[in-house]
Scaffold this motif. Structure first.
Motif, short mmCIF file in Angstrom:
data_model
loop_
_atom_site.label_atom_id
_atom_site.label_comp_id
_atom_site.label_asym_id
_atom_site.label_seq_id
_atom_site.Cartn_x
_atom_site.Cartn_y
_atom_site.Cartn_z
N HIS A 143 0.79 -1.23 0.00
CA HIS A 143 0.00 0.00 0.00
C HIS A 143 0.83 1.28 0.00
CE1 HIS A 143 0.96 -0.29 4.29
NE2 HIS A 143 0.61 0.98 4.42
N ASP A 157 -11.53 -4.45 -6.97
CA ASP A 157 -11.50 -3.73 -5.70
C ASP A 157 -11.77 -4.65 -4.51
OD1 ASP A 157 -10.92 -1.43 -7.03
OD2 ASP A 157 -12.84 -0.43 -6.66
N ALA A 158 -12.66 -5.62 -4.67
CA ALA A 158 -12.98 -6.52 -3.56
C ALA A 158 -11.76 -7.32 -3.13
CB ALA A 158 -14.12 -7.46 -3.95
N ARG A 161 -9.40 -4.96 -1.24
CA ARG A 161 -9.87 -4.75 0.15
C ARG A 161 -9.53 -5.94 1.03
NH1 ARG A 161 -13.13 -0.53 1.48
NH2 ARG A 161 -14.05 0.69 -0.25
N GLY A 165 -7.05 -5.94 4.23
CA GLY A 165 -7.53 -6.40 5.53
C GLY A 165 -6.57 -7.39 6.16
N THR A 179 -6.12 4.13 4.64
CA THR A 179 -7.49 3.62 4.62
C THR A 179 -7.76 2.97 3.27
OG1 THR A 179 -8.51 5.63 3.71
CG2 THR A 179 -8.24 5.49 6.13
N PRO A 180 -8.54 1.88 3.24
CA PRO A 180 -8.85 1.24 1.97
C PRO A 180 -9.50 2.17 0.96
CG PRO A 180 -9.42 -0.22 3.79
CD PRO A 180 -9.06 1.11 4.39
N ASP A 181 -10.40 3.04 1.41
CA ASP A 181 -11.07 3.94 0.48
C ASP A 181 -10.08 4.88 -0.22
OD1 ASP A 181 -13.52 2.84 1.00
OD2 ASP A 181 -14.14 4.39 2.43
N LEU A 184 -8.04 2.76 -2.71
CA LEU A 184 -8.81 2.40 -3.90
C LEU A 184 -9.00 3.60 -4.82
CD1 LEU A 184 -11.43 -0.02 -2.35
CD2 LEU A 184 -9.55 -0.62 -3.87
#
Length: 275
Positions: A143, A157-158, A161, A165, A179-181, A184
């Motif tokens: 990341h 995207d799934a 995520r 996680g 943050t994931p948002d 993405l």
């Protein structure tokens, strides 16, 4: 591998049981490294008795292990194969990375997505004396790196995520996306523009520009890294077309390194009967 693909590949003269076993390993990798028999049946299209027989063999060889909950996970012997496979990749990559260094004056890297981590497999250093965190063999969470963004941009995207996680998103600097948002959203920009940027996110004062190697046999990315004062937006605009060109050339080199097919009929397969 759908059933039609299994039939097509076995008709080409290969050994069907080997083709099926490797297809199951790839399905396991796609599922995050652990799965059950029913999930493998759904993803591969193979009958449960065939999957069970192949998995018993893979477990006996150490390429798969069975968990206490009866699910199957990729085994430790695959690590040795992966490390050995990375060495020739590095050999093929170095001349292309050297071209990047010659043209940009900055350090060039090649990295792979190995499970949930990014691993650096090849590097040609800059002529400048500045030392950065990247080195061959280093593993990092994806990341906070340009190569990580380039690699993950090719995933739904799934899946991204789910990976985040598992790994978490600790901050390496105050610029790290945590943050994931936010991550993405950054991947959407990567997909739109065709390149990724690490802007002081892994190391303050360092920027990285990365692109995916298209059609690589394993997910791979190449990058150029250097001081933020040199890798400005203007410099990035000039470097991206070169990075993309070198990535295409490296992809062609990797494809050309595949072994030619052997002559003569395929080896008979004692398990070639349906089911």
């Amino acid at each position: 591998m759908p059933p039609s693909d299994v039939r097509k590949s076995s008709a080409s003269g290969g050994v069907q049981s080997l083709e099926r076993a490797f297809a199951l390993l790839e399905h396991m990798a796609d599922a995050g490294g652990e799965t059950g028999l029913s999930e493998l049946a759904a993803s591969s299209g193979l009958p449960l008795p065939t999957i069970h027989r192949l998995m018993r063999t893979l477990v006996a060889c150490g390429y798969v292990r069975q968990q206490p909950n009866r699910r199957y996970a990729l085994g430790p012997r695959l690590i040795r194969l992966g490390e050995a496979a990375a060495r020739p990749l590095a050999t093929w990559a170095r001349p292309h990375l050297a071209r990047l260094v010659e043209a940009t004056g900055e350090t060039a890297n090649m990295a792979l997505l190995d499970g949930d981590e990014v691993v650096y497999v090849a590097q040609v250093p800059s002529r400048h004396s500045m030392r950065m965190f990247t080195e061959v063999g280093r593993r990092v969470r994806p990341h906070a790196t340009g190569v990580g963004k380039a690699l993950l941009a090719g995933l739904p995207d799934a899946e991204v995520r789910a990976l985040l996680g598992r790994t978490g998103m600790p901050a390496a600097t105050e610029r790290t996306l945590t943050t994931p948002d936010a991550f993405l959203a950054a991947l959407a920009t990567v997909r739109e523009h065709g390149f990724a940027v690490d802007d002081n996110e892994q190391e303050i004062g360092v920027r990285c520009i990365a692109v995916l190697v298209p059609d690589s046999p394993t997910a791979a990315a190449i990058s150029v890294s250097g001081p933020a004062g040199r890798l400005t937006d203007a410099a990035t605009e000039k470097m991206v077309p070169l990075l993309q060109e070198v990535a295409r050339e490296l992809s062609a080199a990797l494809a050309g390194a595949a072994l030619p097919e052997t002559e003569g009929p395929g080896e008979p397969d004692p398990e070639a009967a349906p089911g």
